[in-house]
Scaffold this active site. Structure first.
Site, PDB file in Angstrom:
ATOM      1  N   GLU A 208     -16.148  -8.850  27.616  1.00 41.99           N
ATOM      2  CA  GLU A 208     -14.889  -8.152  27.304  1.00 41.99           C
ATOM      3  C   GLU A 208     -13.800  -8.299  28.365  1.00 41.99           C
ATOM      4  OE1 GLU A 208     -16.038  -4.114  26.426  1.00 41.99           O
ATOM      5  OE2 GLU A 208     -16.978  -4.689  24.542  1.00 41.99           O
TER       6      GLU A 208
ATOM      7  N   ASN B 182     -19.009 -13.007  26.156  1.00 41.12           N
ATOM      8  CA  ASN B 182     -19.156 -12.138  24.988  1.00 41.12           C
ATOM      9  C   ASN B 182     -17.931 -11.234  24.852  1.00 41.12           C
ATOM     10  OD1 ASN B 182     -21.124 -11.092  22.940  1.00 41.12           O
ATOM     11  ND2 ASN B 182     -21.031  -9.192  24.122  1.00 41.12           N
TER      12      ASN B 182
ATOM     13  N   GLU C  40     -23.405  -8.415  18.180  1.00 41.42           N
ATOM     14  CA  GLU C  40     -23.456  -6.945  18.094  1.00 41.42           C
ATOM     15  C   GLU C  40     -23.011  -6.480  16.713  1.00 41.42           C
ATOM     16  OE1 GLU C  40     -21.440  -5.046  21.397  1.00 41.42           O
ATOM     17  OE2 GLU C  40     -22.144  -6.553  22.814  1.00 41.42           O
TER      18      GLU C  40
HETATM   19  C1  XIL Z   1     -22.317   0.580  23.512  1.00 42.21           C
HETATM   20  C2  XIL Z   1     -23.609   1.288  23.200  1.00 42.21           C
HETATM   21  O1  XIL Z   1     -23.978   1.024  21.876  1.00 42.21           O
HETATM   22  C3  XIL Z   1     -23.468   2.769  23.428  1.00 42.21           C
HETATM   23  O2  XIL Z   1     -24.728   3.429  23.341  1.00 42.21           O
HETATM   24  C4  XIL Z   1     -22.843   3.064  24.796  1.00 42.21           C
HETATM   25  O3  XIL Z   1     -22.583   4.457  24.912  1.00 42.21           O
HETATM   26  C5  XIL Z   1     -21.570   2.285  24.988  1.00 42.21           C
HETATM   27  O4  XIL Z   1     -21.828   0.900  24.791  1.00 42.21           O
HETATM   28  N1  XIL Z   1     -19.498  -3.652  23.272  1.00 42.21           N
HETATM   29  C6  XIL Z   1     -20.635  -3.934  24.017  1.00 42.21           C
HETATM   30  C7  XIL Z   1     -21.787  -3.003  23.997  1.00 42.21           C
HETATM   31  O5  XIL Z   1     -20.720  -5.010  24.624  1.00 42.21           O
HETATM   32  O6  XIL Z   1     -22.458  -2.964  25.233  1.00 42.21           O
HETATM   33  C8  XIL Z   1     -21.363  -1.614  23.603  1.00 42.21           C
HETATM   34  O7  XIL Z   1     -22.531  -0.810  23.460  1.00 42.21           O
HETATM   35  C9  XIL Z   1     -20.546  -1.650  22.322  1.00 42.21           C
HETATM   36  C10 XIL Z   1     -19.301  -2.465  22.491  1.00 42.21           C
END
Ligand code: XIL
Length: 299
Positions: free
Chosen positions: A127, A169, A235
């Site tokens: 990110e 990512n 994801e």
């Molecule tokens: C999220 C998790 O699902 C949650 O449990 C946590 O509170 C915050 O992070 N992008 C990502 C992930 O790369 O690591 C994130 O996961 C969601 C968005």
């Protein structure tokens, strides 16, 4: 085939899931996860705050619970994530400049050494681009150390574990027309031209009304693959879990030979970070949703 993992394996791909260590004692959760998926990502347990809560003191207790469960059950592991502006421990949030840069390098080395030779893909950087129309980097403490922080992270990672595929990512990079997608494309193209070690790009694919699935996602995957990197859907969750949208995403991956596989961001709706969106493939009682059947039929 009768499971998502076995169906994906027919084309040499995986079908993965994000796992939370504290849910593995839930037998409904664990049995679905073990039955259906052949790749695992730790939802939070391999992040910076979890693995290095105090500077130089690494803690892999929960990360290893997930890693060991995955390996004992014959699954590969995606490592997530080594350098990110979010979920940093307090000590890292308070660093800047060369001290933060060195802390990032030390963190990558510490975590990758623990899992050397054991991780299929690492999300090295997560990110780093801004949302919206700017095409700029996201402002963060890491970005303020110098915009070369991303390539430093990848070079460090390659040296630490040459066997892992190294991924960048991000989210909101699935729509080919978006400025953020184009900015990420320029970075990957530049890295490939200059020999910065990058092997894969992860498309988070958190689809909702603000950032909906668009059928040009297939073009995006194809364009990145043409740069000479693998791509993965890392994801996936879809607000409302439309079966046709889930099938479209799977078909987009299947259409691109360098698409390694698909990971959904949780098992049942109640396990989702956005549970109110009911975005996943299984109901809270463990039964299969219509989206599950659509995915299985598409694979
Ligand atoms: C999220 C998790 O699902 C949650 O449990 C946590 O509170 C915050 O992070 N992008 C990502 C992930 O790369 O690591 C994130 O996961 C969601 C968005």
């Amino acid at each position: 085939e009768s499971t998502l993992g076995a169906a994906a394996a027919q084309s040499g791909r995986y079908f993965g899931v994000a796992i939370a260590a504290n849910r593995l004692s839930d037998s409904t959760y664990a049995s679905i996860a073990n039955r259906e998926f052949n790749s695992v990502t730790a939802e939070n347990e391999m992040k910076i705050d979890a693995t290095e809560p105090q500077r130089g003191q690494f803690n892999f207790t929960n990360a290893d619970r997930i890693y060991n469960w995955a390996v004992q059950n014959g699954k590969e592991v995606r490592g997530h994530t080594l350098a990110w502006h979010s979920q940093q421990p307090g000590w890292m949030q308070s660093l800047s400049g060369s001290a933060l840069r060195q802390a990032m390098i030390d963190h990558i080395n510490g975590v990758m050494a623990h899992y050397k030779g054991k991780i299929a893909q690492w999300d090295v950087v997560n990110e780093a681009f801004a949302d919206g129309s700017s095409g700029a980097r996201r402002d963060s403490n890491l970005e303020r150390t110098g915009s070369d922080w991303i390539e430093v992270a990848f070079r460090t990672a390659r040296a630490a574990d040459p066997s892992a595929k190294l991924c960048y990512n991000d989210y909101n990079v699935e729509n080919w027309t978006w400025a953020k997608t184009q900015a990420m494309y320029r970075m990957v193209k530049d890295f490939k031209q200059r020999g910065v070690p990058i092997d894969c790009v992860g498309f988070q694919s958190h689809f909702n009304s603000g950032s909906p699935y668009n059928s040009n996602f297939r073009t995006t995957l194809q364009e990145f693959a043409a740069l000479g990197v693998d791509v993965a859907i890392t994801e996936l969750d879809i607000q409302g879990a439309s079966p046709t949208t889930y099938a479209a995403v799977v078909n987009d991956c299947l259409a691109v030979s360098r698409c390694l596989g698909v990971t959904v961001w949780g098992v049942r709706d109640m396990d989702s970070w956005r549970s109110g969106d009911t975005p996943l493939l299984f109901n809270n009682d463990g039964s299969k949703k219509a989206a599950y059947t659509a995915v299985l039929n598409a694979l």
